[in-house]
Scaffold this motif. Sequence first.
Motif, mmCIF file in Angstrom:
data_model
loop_
_atom_site.group_PDB
_atom_site.id
_atom_site.type_symbol
_atom_site.label_atom_id
_atom_site.label_comp_id
_atom_site.label_asym_id
_atom_site.label_seq_id
_atom_site.Cartn_x
_atom_site.Cartn_y
_atom_site.Cartn_z
ATOM 1 N N ASP A 1 0.865 -1.185 0.000
ATOM 2 C CA ASP A 1 0.000 0.000 0.000
ATOM 3 C C ASP A 1 0.897 1.229 0.000
ATOM 4 N N LEU A 2 1.744 1.309 -1.022
ATOM 5 C CA LEU A 2 2.791 2.335 -1.055
ATOM 6 C C LEU A 2 2.227 3.659 -1.590
ATOM 7 N N ARG A 3 1.274 4.201 -0.852
ATOM 8 C CA ARG A 3 0.625 5.446 -1.286
ATOM 9 C C ARG A 3 0.140 6.219 -0.061
ATOM 10 N N LEU A 4 -0.200 7.494 -0.319
ATOM 11 C CA LEU A 4 -0.744 8.325 0.762
ATOM 12 C C LEU A 4 -2.262 8.448 0.659
ATOM 13 N N ALA A 5 -2.773 8.532 -0.572
ATOM 14 C CA ALA A 5 -4.227 8.703 -0.728
ATOM 15 C C ALA A 5 -4.927 7.349 -0.598
ATOM 16 N N ASP A 6 -6.144 7.390 -0.115
ATOM 17 C CA ASP A 6 -6.961 6.196 0.075
ATOM 18 C C ASP A 6 -6.187 5.057 0.725
ATOM 19 N N ASN A 7 -5.468 5.408 1.763
ATOM 20 C CA ASN A 7 -4.721 4.384 2.496
ATOM 21 C C ASN A 7 -5.309 4.301 3.915
ATOM 22 N N PRO A 8 -6.206 3.327 4.142
ATOM 23 C CA PRO A 8 -6.893 3.284 5.431
ATOM 24 C C PRO A 8 -5.954 3.067 6.616
ATOM 25 N N HIS B 1 1.070 -0.865 -10.622
ATOM 26 C CA HIS B 1 0.694 0.165 -9.638
ATOM 27 C C HIS B 1 -0.299 -0.421 -8.622
ATOM 28 N N LEU B 2 -1.232 -1.232 -9.128
ATOM 29 C CA LEU B 2 -2.197 -1.864 -8.219
ATOM 30 C C LEU B 2 -1.502 -2.906 -7.347
ATOM 31 N N HIS B 3 -0.569 -3.624 -7.950
ATOM 32 C CA HIS B 3 0.127 -4.667 -7.186
ATOM 33 C C HIS B 3 0.859 -4.083 -5.980
ATOM 34 N N TRP B 4 1.542 -2.984 -6.197
ATOM 35 C CA TRP B 4 2.280 -2.373 -5.079
ATOM 36 C C TRP B 4 1.419 -1.417 -4.271
#
Length: 476
Positions: free
Chosen positions: A14-21, A244-247
């Motif tokens: 979940d290597l992201r800031l947005a929509d990261n619960p 992108h979805l995988h990571w």
Amino acid sequence: MSGAAPSLLWLRHDLRLADNPALHAASDGPVLPVYVLDDAAAGRWAPGGAHRWWLHHSLAALSAALEKAGAPLLVLRGEATALIPRLAARIGAATVHAGRLHAPWARQRDAAVAKALAAEGRGLELHNSALLVEPDRIRTGQGNPYSVFTPFARAVMALGDPPPPIPAPARLRGVAHPVQGEALDALGLLPRAPDWAAAFPEYWTPGEHSATARLRAFIEDIAGGYEHARNIPGQDGTSRLSPHLHWGEISPRQAWHMAAGIGDATARQAFRRQLIWRDFAHHALWHRPDLPERPLRAAYADFPYQPDAALLRAWQRGRTGYPIVDAGMRQLWRHGWMHNRVRMITGSLLVKHLLQPWWDGAAWFWDTLVDGDLANNSMNWQWIAGCGVDAAPYFRIYNPVLQGEKFDPDGHYVRAFVPELAKLPRKWLHRPWQAPEAVLREAGVALGRTYPRPVVDHETGRARALAALKSLKEAE
Ligand code: FAD
């Protein structure tokens, strides 16, 4: 809020800031984001070569974004079962937040981490970061996991739209790093000699920013024609979001909601259906953790494959003599990705015409795909081999010539990846061994020298595959 205890945010896929619960939950108070490279726990499912390239660049992008938001990323290498509880204790975190993973080895590891944390009065809270619908949320009328896609998709759609994406936090409150982290370069994720990933950057920019930009470009400029174009490998007709979805640089919920912007309802539905296939693969892996190792249809355990290192090598290197197959295998090597239609054609040739075990094909994809994903790869290989959930019947054998002529009618794809055939006229491009000698000469093709003859004749390969299937049925 300001008095909230610090949290540890354990980032994985979940290597992201947005929509990261997980990030959202952890950002109530001070937060320490950490990534742990833990190859030992993953064992044979540690990221393959191409995904490691991606991971390096994705971590670099994430690190810059987290730094800017106020909570720099700590990168560690080692056994997460020891490192995570120790780190949580060092910063006095009451809770470790993470996105739920579905691979069996990761579930075992999470259970061990949760146990170690609980022994000290801390908790591991897992959030749904990766899927539209968690695998345990839906069951058939009989209370079983789904094994057929269409009713699964219907059940997912019956739940309505997934929750709207959570915006990225404007600001995070960091915790001083209590231990020395690893420099990204020291993880050794990039290939050195030879640098087989040299062409990847022409094609890919890992990271959340580029994932979002690609999704937007797809929705605005490409998706309208998705229903048809998604089968044409020579066109930029699909989202190319898979790595992108995988990571987890983008979530399927974001993709689902952005897809509302696809004006054509059939195209919108077709794209969302693919996202549901991804959930279906994770549902299958969750409920059948042996999916990567064993055929789900038990009878196929005795399938009479004929492992042959030379044939496998010819397939891996894109030297089977079937232009569409060779173009696909070379696209995979050059860009770390292959078009879905061609994954099906190349996979079918390997397990059917060449009678090579599906797990050898899956292992090669695992090492060479930037989107190599245990759920998607395993489910799709079993699908191709006829032994998995909702699998294609084994007797349906793709004809690589007709598939090439149908889906690459102008030959753009073959010409791009098999340059030695580039000058062949369209009529012969997918069947060069049938071209008149003069035509071959004119195009600079010398069969057996500049380009191989087919490793197996289609009819012979087909008959052999059907005989193998028959022998399996008789043994049942
Ligand atoms: P799009 O057509 O834009 O689809 C959008 C998203 O839906 C994809 O990014 C992907 O996440 C999901 N999706 C699409 N098709 C499938 C499918 N058949 N199964 C599951 N999810 C799907 N996909 C992987 O992500 N990782 C793999 O390791 C992988 N291995 C495969 C192996 C074989 C033999 C086959 C036949 C397919 C495999 N796929 C795998 C599925 C599919 O080929 C890719 O997801 C797709 O080509 C990615 O391109 P895209 O992002 O442009 O897809």
